[in-house]
Design a protein around this motif. Structure first.
Motif, PDB file in Angstrom:
ATOM      1  N   SER A 121       0.822  -1.212   0.000  1.00 25.30           N
ATOM      2  CA  SER A 121       0.000   0.000   0.000  1.00 25.30           C
ATOM      3  C   SER A 121       0.856   1.262   0.000  1.00 25.30           C
ATOM      4  O   SER A 121       0.381   2.331  -0.343  1.00 25.30           O
ATOM      5  N   SER A 122       2.142   1.143   0.354  1.00 23.51           N
ATOM      6  CA  SER A 122       3.036   2.299   0.378  1.00 23.51           C
ATOM      7  C   SER A 122       3.671   2.594  -0.982  1.00 23.51           C
ATOM      8  O   SER A 122       4.433   3.544  -1.117  1.00 23.51           O
ATOM      9  N   LEU A 123       3.351   1.793  -1.998  1.00 21.41           N
ATOM     10  CA  LEU A 123       3.954   1.989  -3.321  1.00 21.41           C
ATOM     11  C   LEU A 123       3.524   3.342  -3.888  1.00 21.41           C
ATOM     12  O   LEU A 123       2.328   3.642  -3.962  1.00 21.41           O
ATOM     13  N   PRO A 124       4.481   4.202  -4.274  1.00 16.88           N
ATOM     14  CA  PRO A 124       4.144   5.525  -4.811  1.00 16.88           C
ATOM     15  C   PRO A 124       3.378   5.423  -6.138  1.00 16.88           C
ATOM     16  O   PRO A 124       3.528   4.448  -6.873  1.00 16.88           O
ATOM     17  N   PRO A 125       2.587   6.444  -6.462  1.00 17.59           N
ATOM     18  CA  PRO A 125       1.801   6.434  -7.697  1.00 17.59           C
ATOM     19  C   PRO A 125       2.640   6.214  -8.963  1.00 17.59           C
ATOM     20  O   PRO A 125       2.216   5.498  -9.864  1.00 17.59           O
ATOM     21  N   ALA A 126       3.824   6.796  -9.031  1.00 20.39           N
ATOM     22  CA  ALA A 126       4.658   6.636 -10.228  1.00 20.39           C
ATOM     23  C   ALA A 126       5.071   5.172 -10.410  1.00 20.39           C
ATOM     24  O   ALA A 126       5.080   4.659 -11.531  1.00 20.39           O
ATOM     25  N   ASP A 127       5.397   4.505  -9.306  1.00 22.13           N
ATOM     26  CA  ASP A 127       5.779   3.098  -9.391  1.00 22.13           C
ATOM     27  C   ASP A 127       4.578   2.218  -9.712  1.00 22.13           C
ATOM     28  O   ASP A 127       4.696   1.220 -10.422  1.00 22.13           O
ATOM     29  N   LEU A 128       3.417   2.599  -9.189  1.00 18.83           N
ATOM     30  CA  LEU A 128       2.192   1.860  -9.487  1.00 18.83           C
ATOM     31  C   LEU A 128       1.873   1.955 -10.973  1.00 18.83           C
ATOM     32  O   LEU A 128       1.511   0.969 -11.611  1.00 18.83           O
ATOM     33  N   MET A 129       2.053   3.153 -11.538  1.00 21.35           N
ATOM     34  CA  MET A 129       1.814   3.354 -12.961  1.00 21.35           C
ATOM     35  C   MET A 129       2.800   2.530 -13.788  1.00 21.35           C
ATOM     36  O   MET A 129       2.433   1.907 -14.780  1.00 21.35           O
ATOM     37  N   GLU A 130       4.048   2.491 -13.356  1.00 21.41           N
ATOM     38  CA  GLU A 130       5.052   1.712 -14.076  1.00 21.41           C
ATOM     39  C   GLU A 130       4.707   0.231 -14.043  1.00 21.41           C
ATOM     40  O   GLU A 130       4.845  -0.467 -15.044  1.00 21.41           O
ATOM     41  N   LEU A 131       4.232  -0.240 -12.911  1.00 20.41           N
ATOM     42  CA  LEU A 131       3.810  -1.632 -12.790  1.00 20.41           C
ATOM     43  C   LEU A 131       2.653  -1.922 -13.750  1.00 20.41           C
ATOM     44  O   LEU A 131       2.645  -2.932 -14.450  1.00 20.41           O
ATOM     45  N   ALA A 132       1.693  -1.006 -13.819  1.00 21.13           N
ATOM     46  CA  ALA A 132       0.552  -1.183 -14.729  1.00 21.13           C
ATOM     47  C   ALA A 132       0.999  -1.189 -16.187  1.00 21.13           C
ATOM     48  O   ALA A 132       0.483  -1.956 -17.001  1.00 21.13           O
ATOM     49  N   ALA A 133       1.971  -0.353 -16.515  1.00 18.36           N
ATOM     50  CA  ALA A 133       2.463  -0.294 -17.900  1.00 18.36           C
ATOM     51  C   ALA A 133       3.174  -1.579 -18.289  1.00 18.36           C
ATOM     52  O   ALA A 133       3.139  -1.991 -19.442  1.00 18.36           O
ATOM     53  N   ARG A 134       3.815  -2.230 -17.315  1.00 17.66           N
ATOM     54  CA  ARG A 134       4.572  -3.446 -17.602  1.00 17.66           C
ATOM     55  C   ARG A 134       3.761  -4.718 -17.528  1.00 17.66           C
ATOM     56  O   ARG A 134       4.073  -5.683 -18.221  1.00 17.66           O
ATOM     57  N   ASP A 135       2.745  -4.769 -16.649  1.00 20.42           N
ATOM     58  CA  ASP A 135       2.110  -6.048 -16.350  1.00 20.42           C
ATOM     59  C   ASP A 135       0.586  -5.926 -16.359  1.00 20.42           C
ATOM     60  O   ASP A 135      -0.026  -5.577 -15.361  1.00 20.42           O
ATOM     61  N   GLN A 136      -0.012  -6.256 -17.483  1.00 20.67           N
ATOM     62  CA  GLN A 136      -1.457  -6.145 -17.638  1.00 20.67           C
ATOM     63  C   GLN A 136      -2.190  -7.110 -16.703  1.00 20.67           C
ATOM     64  O   GLN A 136      -3.318  -6.843 -16.301  1.00 20.67           O
ATOM     65  N   SER A 137      -1.563  -8.188 -16.308  1.00 21.48           N
ATOM     66  CA  SER A 137      -2.222  -9.144 -15.421  1.00 21.48           C
ATOM     67  C   SER A 137      -2.444  -8.575 -14.022  1.00 21.48           C
ATOM     68  O   SER A 137      -3.204  -9.131 -13.235  1.00 21.48           O
ATOM     69  N   ARG A 138      -1.808  -7.461 -13.685  1.00 26.10           N
ATOM     70  CA  ARG A 138      -1.941  -6.846 -12.362  1.00 26.10           C
ATOM     71  C   ARG A 138      -2.911  -5.665 -12.351  1.00 26.10           C
ATOM     72  O   ARG A 138      -3.067  -4.989 -11.347  1.00 26.10           O
ATOM     73  N   TRP A 139      -3.588  -5.396 -13.475  1.00 26.75           N
ATOM     74  CA  TRP A 139      -4.450  -4.227 -13.582  1.00 26.75           C
ATOM     75  C   TRP A 139      -5.579  -4.225 -12.556  1.00 26.75           C
ATOM     76  O   TRP A 139      -5.953  -3.181 -12.044  1.00 26.75           O
ATOM     77  N   LEU A 140      -6.144  -5.381 -12.243  1.00 29.71           N
ATOM     78  CA  LEU A 140      -7.218  -5.434 -11.256  1.00 29.71           C
ATOM     79  C   LEU A 140      -6.693  -4.974  -9.895  1.00 29.71           C
ATOM     80  O   LEU A 140      -7.325  -4.170  -9.217  1.00 29.71           O
ATOM     81  N   GLU A 141      -5.515  -5.453  -9.535  1.00 34.98           N
ATOM     82  CA  GLU A 141      -4.886  -5.050  -8.282  1.00 34.98           C
ATOM     83  C   GLU A 141      -4.557  -3.554  -8.289  1.00 34.98           C
ATOM     84  O   GLU A 141      -4.733  -2.866  -7.288  1.00 34.98           O
ATOM     85  N   VAL A 142      -4.061  -3.057  -9.420  1.00 35.88           N
ATOM     86  CA  VAL A 142      -3.716  -1.638  -9.540  1.00 35.88           C
ATOM     87  C   VAL A 142      -4.972  -0.779  -9.375  1.00 35.88           C
ATOM     88  O   VAL A 142      -4.950   0.242  -8.697  1.00 35.88           O
ATOM     89  N   ALA A 143      -6.089  -1.205  -9.979  1.00 27.82           N
ATOM     90  CA  ALA A 143      -7.341  -0.443  -9.885  1.00 27.82           C
ATOM     91  C   ALA A 143      -7.829  -0.348  -8.446  1.00 27.82           C
ATOM     92  O   ALA A 143      -8.475   0.633  -8.067  1.00 27.82           O
ATOM     93  N   GLN A 144      -7.508  -1.332  -7.633  1.00 28.19           N
ATOM     94  CA  GLN A 144      -7.961  -1.350  -6.244  1.00 28.19           C
ATOM     95  C   GLN A 144      -6.952  -0.710  -5.296  1.00 28.19           C
ATOM     96  O   GLN A 144      -7.234  -0.546  -4.114  1.00 28.19           O
ATOM     97  N   HIS A 145      -5.786  -0.342  -5.800  1.00 23.34           N
ATOM     98  CA  HIS A 145      -4.714   0.188  -4.951  1.00 23.34           C
ATOM     99  C   HIS A 145      -5.006   1.620  -4.501  1.00 23.34           C
ATOM    100  O   HIS A 145      -5.481   2.430  -5.288  1.00 23.34           O
ATOM    101  N   PRO A 146      -4.706   1.959  -3.240  1.00 24.71           N
ATOM    102  CA  PRO A 146      -4.994   3.316  -2.752  1.00 24.71           C
ATOM    103  C   PRO A 146      -4.196   4.423  -3.440  1.00 24.71           C
ATOM    104  O   PRO A 146      -4.622   5.573  -3.452  1.00 24.71           O
TER     105      PRO A 146
END
Length: 180
Positions: A121-146
């Motif tokens: 939950s402490s992952l910064p928004p920029a890193d969260l965006m980078e994760l979403a750009a790299r891994d489409q399988s994590r999009w559901l988790e990213v959408a639910q992330h604070p």
């Protein structure tokens, strides 16, 4: 085989439409590629079949078909590229390029979250965006992330699966009903 200008135009239209299928652009959905493959393939096969019929009369729209196909390719690829670049720079001004590390905050962070790991939950928004750009399988988790900010949620809503869009809608609903 008798090839009229109409047969050639229809063949060219089919080939132009098939560009969507083979375009190396990440933002084009598999559904769009499948539809383009079906339409382009049908046009190519129809032009080959109709070229063997010497007196077949085409409708006048066939003259504009290559232009329509080309505009469709430009629109689909343009939308996919814009969608991918809108993820790269969200409303908060984060980019997918690594940010310089402040020495005061030099604790190592890892972005390589495997499928079995939860996104911290402490992952910064920029890193969260980078994760979403790299891994489409994590999009559901990213959408639910604070830390998912509005532009990232909008991007996920536009390009995500049904499950991802539902998660974004539920989150928006929850956020509009929470007291400030």
């Amino acid at each position: 085989m008798y090839w009229s200008i109409y047969d050639v135009l229809m063949l060219i239209s089919g080939l132009i439409t098939l560009i969507i299928v083979i375009a190396p652009v990440q933002g084009i959905t598999s559904r769009t590629r499948l539809a383009a493959g079906g339409i382009g393939g049908t046009l190519v096969i129809a032009s080959l079949v109709l070229a063997s019929i010497p007196f077949f009369r085409y409708p006048a729209i066939v003259m504009a078909a290559p232009v329509i196909a080309l505009l469709s390719v430009v629109a689909v690829i343009g939308k996919a590229v814009r969608g991918h670049s809108s993820l790269q720079t969200g409303q908060q001004g984060h980019s997918v390029h690594p940010q310089p590390v402040d020495r005061a905050d030099a604790a190592p962070r890892t972005l390589d979250h495997g499928p079995s790991q939860h996104i911290p939950s402490s992952l910064p928004p920029a890193d969260l965006m980078e994760l979403a750009a790299r891994d489409q399988s994590r999009w559901l988790e990213v959408a639910q992330h604070p830390s998912a900010y509005p532009a990232l949620l909008e991007w996920l809503d536009q390009y995500g699966s049904v499950e991802v869009r539902i998660a974004v809608a539920e989150r928006r609903q929850r956020e509009t009903h929470e007291p400030a």
